[in-house]
Design an enzyme around this catalytic site. Structure first.
Site, PDB file in Angstrom:
ATOM      1  N   LYS A 158      -1.660  -7.958  -4.173  1.00  0.00           N
ATOM      2  CA  LYS A 158      -2.476  -6.945  -4.018  1.00  0.00           C
ATOM      3  C   LYS A 158      -1.790  -5.641  -3.808  1.00  0.00           C
ATOM      4  O   LYS A 158      -0.823  -5.495  -3.028  1.00  0.00           O
ATOM      5  CB  LYS A 158      -3.446  -7.096  -2.774  1.00  0.00           C
ATOM      6  CG  LYS A 158      -4.273  -5.718  -2.455  1.00  0.00           C
ATOM      7  CD  LYS A 158      -5.099  -5.926  -1.232  1.00  0.00           C
ATOM      8  CE  LYS A 158      -5.760  -4.542  -0.932  1.00  0.00           C
ATOM      9  NZ  LYS A 158      -6.136  -4.559   0.692  1.00  0.00           N
ATOM     10  N   HIS A 198       1.077  -1.090   0.027  1.00  0.00           N
ATOM     11  CA  HIS A 198       0.030   0.026  -0.006  1.00  0.00           C
ATOM     12  C   HIS A 198       0.623   1.322  -0.100  1.00  0.00           C
ATOM     13  O   HIS A 198       1.857   1.328   0.762  1.00  0.00           O
ATOM     14  CB  HIS A 198      -0.883  -0.132   1.252  1.00  0.00           C
ATOM     15  CG  HIS A 198      -1.781  -0.911   1.396  1.00  0.00           C
ATOM     16  ND1 HIS A 198      -1.294  -2.347   1.736  1.00  0.00           N
ATOM     17  CD2 HIS A 198      -2.996  -1.264   1.049  1.00  0.00           C
ATOM     18  CE1 HIS A 198      -2.396  -3.278   1.937  1.00  0.00           C
ATOM     19  NE2 HIS A 198      -3.430  -2.562   1.441  1.00  0.00           N
TER      20      HIS A 198
END
Length: 221
Positions: free
Chosen positions: A145, A118
């Protein structure tokens, strides 16, 4: 592993649940999967057990690192221990690529791992994102991800191009207002998981489950 055997040849909508998960699960009927954010729950293990009993949908157990937007206040060892125990009620675990005990938890837990990255401030160059993907693959990711914050619409186009060239399952998330529309569009380009909130947003630009479900119906992904 999969309780309801969802069609993994199409993108999955993931409803994110935190504190209040045991009540909010009834509002997640339009989701394909559930992400249980253990770091947002006061008593995470009883909640994980209750959610497993309440739904046949596949569950992702996540105990997010504070450096990547999480709220867990204990030590890294405690964070990993809770994630490991919660994995008994889950179908996947989510562990950050940069987590100190990443290899240990992947080896210990008998669940496929979503390795995550992230960046709430910006977006690495596309060749750097490609290197992140390779690191995730080498570390044993079942799904990679990658959540970044584009600074322009051109950044968004670059992300979609990256998705088209990816050769493993990738959940690509563009955060912030400039990336908001990509949450609905990225699945058309191959993003495997699209995350939505049920009660309260857990990331910048995140759509509600109702909004994302409507977008999927409109765009037919």
């Amino acid at each position: 592993m999969w309780r309801d055997e969802p069609e993994m040849n199409r993108p999955q909508i993931v409803a994110v649940l935190g504190e209040g998960a045991t009540e909010d699960i009834r509002l997640a009927s339009k989701a394909d999967m559930i992400e249980l954010r253990l770091d947002l729950i006061r008593d995470p293990l009883p909640a994980a057990r209750a959610i497993r009993q309440a739904t046949g949908k596949p569950i992702i157990a996540t105990n997010r690192l504070r450096a990547e937007g999480g709220r867990f206040l204990g030590s890294e060892r405690e964070r990993m221990e809770i994630l490991a125990q919660a994995s008994e009620y889950a179908d996947f675990i989510d562990i950050e690529l940069q987590a100190e005990r990443r290899g240990e938890i992947i080896s210990r837990v008998s669940r496929p791992a979503i390795l995550s990255y992230h960046d709430f401030q910006g977006m690495p160059k596309i060749d750097e994102i490609a290197l992140l993907l390779e690191r995730m693959r080498a570390a044993g990711a079942a799904i990679a991800k990658i959540a970044v914050t584009p600074g322009s619409l051109k950044d968004g186009l670059d992300l979609l191009g990256f998705l088209l060239s990816a050769d493993m399952p990738v959940s690509l998330i563009a955060m912030g207002e400039l990336g908001r529309h990509l949450r609905a569009v990225a699945p058309l380009y191959g993003s495997a998981l699209a995350y939505a909130y049920v009660i309260e947003s857990t990331a910048p630009g995140q759509m509600s489950l109702e909004e994302l479900s409507a977008a999927r119906e409109l765009l037919k992904w």
